[in-house]
Design an enzyme around this catalytic site. Sequence first.
Site, PDB file in Angstrom:
ATOM      1  N   GLU A 117       7.102  -0.581 -11.680  1.00  0.00           N
ATOM      2  CA  GLU A 117       5.893  -1.222 -11.358  1.00  0.00           C
ATOM      3  C   GLU A 117       6.401  -2.801 -11.534  1.00  0.00           C
ATOM      4  OE1 GLU A 117       2.915  -0.226 -14.496  1.00  0.00           O
ATOM      5  OE2 GLU A 117       2.513   1.726 -13.476  1.00  0.00           O
ATOM      6  N   CYS A 162       5.752   4.804  -6.588  1.00  0.00           N
ATOM      7  CA  CYS A 162       5.423   5.996  -7.466  1.00  0.00           C
ATOM      8  C   CYS A 162       6.609   6.824  -7.772  1.00  0.00           C
ATOM      9  CB  CYS A 162       4.701   6.984  -6.792  1.00  0.00           C
ATOM     10  SG  CYS A 162       2.682   6.501  -6.559  1.00  0.00           S
ATOM     11  N   GLU A 221       7.729   9.646  -7.205  1.00  0.00           N
ATOM     12  CA  GLU A 221       7.974  10.805  -6.229  1.00  0.00           C
ATOM     13  C   GLU A 221       8.534  10.036  -5.034  1.00  0.00           C
ATOM     14  OE1 GLU A 221       4.830  10.304  -7.692  1.00  0.00           O
ATOM     15  OE2 GLU A 221       3.569  12.066  -7.542  1.00  0.00           O
TER      16      GLU A 221
HETATM   17  N1  THU Z   1       2.077   7.258 -10.210  1.00  0.00           N
HETATM   18  C1  THU Z   1       3.133   8.018  -9.710  1.00  0.00           C
HETATM   19  O1  THU Z   1       4.499   7.498 -10.028  1.00  0.00           O
HETATM   20  N2  THU Z   1       2.854   9.014  -9.133  1.00  0.00           N
HETATM   21  C2  THU Z   1       1.493   9.796  -8.919  1.00  0.00           C
HETATM   22  O2  THU Z   1       1.682  10.762  -8.473  1.00  0.00           O
HETATM   23  C3  THU Z   1       0.384   9.104  -9.521  1.00  0.00           C
HETATM   24  C4  THU Z   1       0.798   7.636  -9.847  1.00  0.00           C
HETATM   25  C5  THU Z   1       2.097   6.046 -10.911  1.00  0.00           C
HETATM   26  C6  THU Z   1       2.002   4.867  -9.985  1.00  0.00           C
HETATM   27  C7  THU Z   1       1.435   3.737 -11.091  1.00  0.00           C
HETATM   28  O3  THU Z   1       2.838   3.193 -11.432  1.00  0.00           O
HETATM   29  C8  THU Z   1       1.087   4.700 -12.355  1.00  0.00           C
HETATM   30  O4  THU Z   1       1.565   6.037 -12.036  1.00  0.00           O
HETATM   31  C9  THU Z   1      -0.423   4.510 -12.688  1.00  0.00           C
HETATM   32  O5  THU Z   1      -1.103   4.549 -11.348  1.00  0.00           O
END
Ligand code: THU
Length: 130
Positions: free
Chosen positions: A44, A53, A55
């Site tokens: 972030e 994310c 993934e």
């Molecule tokens: N997030 C992921 O990394 N993968 C997901 O499949 C769902 C959400 C992260 C994005 C953000 O940094 C945090 O989770 C909250 O949304």
Amino acid sequence: MDDKLLADLAIEAKKTSMPTYSNFHVGAALLTEDGKIYKGGNIEVSSYSLTICAERTALFKAISEGERKFKAIAITSDLDGFCSPCGACRQVISDLCGDIDVILVSPDKKIEKHKMSELLPLAFSEKDLK
Ligand code: THU
């Protein structure tokens, strides 16, 4: 590689996540067709929407190292249960990996397995651009 090992690697990847604002830690481990693993955590930044994310961290690492064929991705978070990939990641995984196995992993190492096509039916893809 068996699902349990890939699940453990996703849990390990979660330690590298940097969810400075949400404190929501996610880890992913991506398995290539020839058995290599690429791990990623969510990252972030202060301009929130530029967050990536777990993934996509794992997948873009793999693509940028020349990988093109994938078998499975394992995903985990601290949720009491499973963390299912967001809509943006579903599109990216479906596009770049095809119909791979998506292995959801809970913190206590329970596993739920899906096909990518189950998570993103009727996907838009490169074939639509031909
Ligand atoms: N997030 C992921 O990394 N993968 C997901 O499949 C769902 C959400 C992260 C994005 C953000 O940094 C945090 O989770 C909250 O949304």
